[in-house]
Design a protein around this motif. Structure first.
Motif, PDB file in Angstrom:
ATOM      1  N   ASN A   1      -2.982   0.338   9.389  1.00  0.00           N
ATOM      2  CA  ASN A   1      -2.577   1.223   8.285  1.00  0.00           C
ATOM      3  C   ASN A   1      -1.056   1.336   8.219  1.00  0.00           C
ATOM      4  OD1 ASN A   1      -2.141   3.294   6.488  1.00  0.00           O
ATOM      5  ND2 ASN A   1      -3.052   4.882   7.792  1.00  0.00           N
TER       6      ASN A   1
ATOM      7  N   MET B   1       0.819  -1.217   0.000  1.00  0.00           N
ATOM      8  CA  MET B   1       0.000   0.000   0.000  1.00  0.00           C
ATOM      9  C   MET B   1       0.862   1.280   0.000  1.00  0.00           C
ATOM     10  SD  MET B   1      -2.998  -1.461   2.479  1.00  0.00           S
ATOM     11  CE  MET B   1      -3.660   0.084   3.014  1.00  0.00           C
ATOM     12  N   GLU B   2       2.136   1.101  -0.330  1.00  0.00           N
ATOM     13  CA  GLU B   2       3.055   2.241  -0.371  1.00  0.00           C
ATOM     14  C   GLU B   2       2.545   3.359  -1.284  1.00  0.00           C
ATOM     15  OE1 GLU B   2       6.305   3.237   0.792  1.00  0.00           O
ATOM     16  OE2 GLU B   2       5.671   1.909   2.405  1.00  0.00           O
ATOM     17  N   GLN B   3       1.896   2.961  -2.400  1.00  0.00           N
ATOM     18  CA  GLN B   3       1.448   3.952  -3.381  1.00  0.00           C
ATOM     19  C   GLN B   3       0.385   4.907  -2.819  1.00  0.00           C
ATOM     20  OE1 GLN B   3       1.003   0.726  -3.434  1.00  0.00           O
ATOM     21  NE2 GLN B   3      -1.021   0.131  -4.175  1.00  0.00           N
ATOM     22  N   ASP B   4      -0.255   4.531  -1.676  1.00  0.00           N
ATOM     23  CA  ASP B   4      -1.269   5.404  -1.093  1.00  0.00           C
ATOM     24  C   ASP B   4      -0.653   6.519  -0.241  1.00  0.00           C
ATOM     25  OD1 ASP B   4      -3.227   3.896  -2.220  1.00  0.00           O
ATOM     26  OD2 ASP B   4      -3.538   2.624  -0.442  1.00  0.00           O
ATOM     27  N   GLN B   5       0.636   6.431   0.009  1.00  0.00           N
ATOM     28  CA  GLN B   5       1.258   7.435   0.882  1.00  0.00           C
ATOM     29  C   GLN B   5       1.382   8.787   0.188  1.00  0.00           C
ATOM     30  OE1 GLN B   5       4.872   5.151   2.133  1.00  0.00           O
ATOM     31  NE2 GLN B   5       4.346   6.141   4.054  1.00  0.00           N
ATOM     32  N   THR B   6       1.144   9.836   0.942  1.00  0.00           N
ATOM     33  CA  THR B   6       1.398  11.182   0.425  1.00  0.00           C
ATOM     34  C   THR B   6       2.889  11.441   0.599  1.00  0.00           C
ATOM     35  OG1 THR B   6       1.140  12.244   2.567  1.00  0.00           O
ATOM     36  CG2 THR B   6      -0.871  11.919   1.259  1.00  0.00           C
TER      37      THR B   6
ATOM     38  N   GLU C   1       3.755  11.925   4.205  1.00  0.00           N
ATOM     39  CA  GLU C   1       3.760  10.704   5.011  1.00  0.00           C
ATOM     40  C   GLU C   1       5.059   9.943   4.810  1.00  0.00           C
ATOM     41  OE1 GLU C   1      -1.015   9.712   5.399  1.00  0.00           O
ATOM     42  OE2 GLU C   1       0.138   8.788   3.796  1.00  0.00           O
ATOM     43  N   LYS C   2       5.583   9.946   3.557  1.00  0.00           N
ATOM     44  CA  LYS C   2       6.840   9.226   3.287  1.00  0.00           C
ATOM     45  C   LYS C   2       7.978   9.784   4.126  1.00  0.00           C
ATOM     46  CE  LYS C   2       5.768   7.362  -1.233  1.00  0.00           C
ATOM     47  NZ  LYS C   2       5.489   7.844  -2.577  1.00  0.00           N
TER      48      LYS C   2
ATOM     49  N   ASN D   1       0.700   3.056   6.335  1.00  0.00           N
ATOM     50  CA  ASN D   1       1.144   4.417   5.991  1.00  0.00           C
ATOM     51  C   ASN D   1       1.462   5.265   7.220  1.00  0.00           C
ATOM     52  OD1 ASN D   1       0.672   3.674   3.389  1.00  0.00           O
ATOM     53  ND2 ASN D   1      -1.287   4.754   3.216  1.00  0.00           N
TER      54      ASN D   1
ATOM     55  N   GLN E   1       2.990  -3.507  10.869  1.00  0.00           N
ATOM     56  CA  GLN E   1       1.602  -3.579  10.422  1.00  0.00           C
ATOM     57  C   GLN E   1       0.932  -4.770  11.092  1.00  0.00           C
ATOM     58  OE1 GLN E   1      -0.261  -5.503   7.875  1.00  0.00           O
ATOM     59  NE2 GLN E   1      -1.942  -4.038   7.743  1.00  0.00           N
TER      60      GLN E   1
END
Lengths: 278, 278
Positions: free
Chosen positions: B78, B1-6, B9-10, B80, B101
């Motif tokens: 979550n 779910m890395e692609q959901d991070q803003t 957040e990264k 993230n 997680q």
């Protein structure tokens, strides 16, 4: 009003509806004031404290124990409760205390008489609570403290949610409003102090809880409420204002009895608390 | 779910809706557990504690400080949020902690792994909270403790009662229910523990409060809620479930801004708390 007393009240026994109130102490009902009281005691050996709406006097008596070299005065609008308050003090062996009749809107004391003026579950029941706070401020010395703790009845959480307990909640809120009181007193306490001209910086606000969930807690709570529903002033007022029938009240009492027997039962409420530095 | 991070957040920065959660510590959100934790520490120098639904990790980090010779594991559904939790630990200079997680229904740990398993504001959001408690009991050692603290959203007291704040309250309760949660979690916590077969005598129940009323409290609270109403997941879900229009949400945000400026403003809520002795 002596003629209104029951024989048991004349002997200083608690009226049925007072039993539930007698578990109250300064420790469980005025915890927000105690650190301040302690620090005031260190610089003033002979503190004077007024407890307004003292009822059976259990809070007043525990205050008196906390300031053994000071003095506590308890006042209550209802003169019939005074013998019980005096009996509570006597049973506790507390001497630095007196009880007298008094109205929170017109306290029978000169300006700037007390170091600390306190009330618990008084403002929630009256029509213009800010006038009561103004009067409490009047009888408090400069540099003294006015402290209040009032429940917020709309925050009440009861479990299990038996239908008759939900009806009881509505009945109580209805009775409070019918009597001119404010079921959401807890959340409004700060606004009432501001209304009488106190600066925000002089007021410390906090919230705390009261709850019943141990077997003995539940028994006291259920018994107190059943007594009120079956024979106390609550019953009288509910019938008078048409907020419930005799049958409704009996069903509510039975629900409280069932509640007290259940392992998963609890009752909790938020209380608003203020300390006002005069 | 890395692609959901803003991007923020990264870098371990908090997402908007997390700011309000980051004022949480073990002291203000797990006070009912601390005396027990202290006594357990006296007989076991190397306590292990699991914080379920750790979020930004501020409670986990303060637990880690309280058991410097023990070890804390924080899990969150979550992934993230994990970089933020790790950043919070690093900023605090806390080393005896790790975050991973994990799903409260299927915790990634063997039976009887931890001395203490804790959660805060987790059970209120999920469909079968008793299953989560059963899973928390599974990963807890015999003689260990499962502790939970959950809000009772229906007890919330807000003042002043601006109409948009009342609408916000309904929106939040609606969102909780739409997501399968229980707005009255606090009062039901005890019943959930009994439901999984724990004896009443093994459970200690208590109630406490959270509140916002100082200028800095109100600013944090208002800002956190406005961020959620204007751009967070709350907004997304409210629009998705048809619980409010964009205009409604903006009016609610403006009301929270007005609330934060008022001297008489406060927000308070009851929380139910349990300690379960395994």
């Amino acid at each position: 009003m002596e003629q209104d007393q029951t024989p048991s009240e004349k002997q200083g026994h608690p009226p049925a509806q007072a039993i539930l109130h007698e578990v109250r102490t300064a420790e469980n009902s005025a915890a927000h004031l105690l650190p301040k009281l302690q620090s005031m005691k260190e610089s003033n050996y002979h503190l004077t404290l007024l407890d307004v709406g003292a009822g059976s006097g259990t809070i007043s008596v525990s205050f008196a124990k906390l300031i053994p070299n000071g003095h506590v005065t308890g006042v209550d609008l209802n003169p019939n409760i005074l013998p019980r308050a005096r009996a509570v003090a006597e049973m506790a062996g507390v001497k630095n205390i007196e009880f007298q009749q008094g109205n929170v809107y017109k306290l029978p004391f000169a300006d700037e008489t007390f170091d600390v003026t306190f009330c618990h579950q008084v403002l929630i029941h009256i029509g213009t609570p800010w006038d009561a706070l103004r009067e409490m401020l009047r009888v408090t010395k400069r540099g003294g403290i006015v402290a209040a703790r009032e429940g917020d009845y709309e925050s009440e959480c009861v479990w299990p949610e038996l239908p008759e307990l939900c009806k009881f909640h509505k009945l109580m809120a209805g009775l409070m409003s019918a009597g001119g009181g404010t079921p959401t007193a807890g959340r409004q306490l700060l606004s009432w102090a501001l209304k009488v001209g106190v600066e925000r910086s002089q007021i410390t606000l906090s919230y705390s809880t009261s709850s019943y969930h141990t077997p003995s807690d539940k028994k006291i709570c259920s018994q107190g409420l059943c007594d009120q529903l079956r024979g106390g002033s609550l019953r009288e007022k509910a019938l008078k204002f048409g907020l419930g029938t005799e049958n409704d009240l009996e069903e509510m009492a039975k629900a409280w009895e069932e509640w007290a027997k259940r392992d998963d039962a609890s009752l909790a409420m938020l209380h608003g608390e203020i300390l006002v530095q005069k």
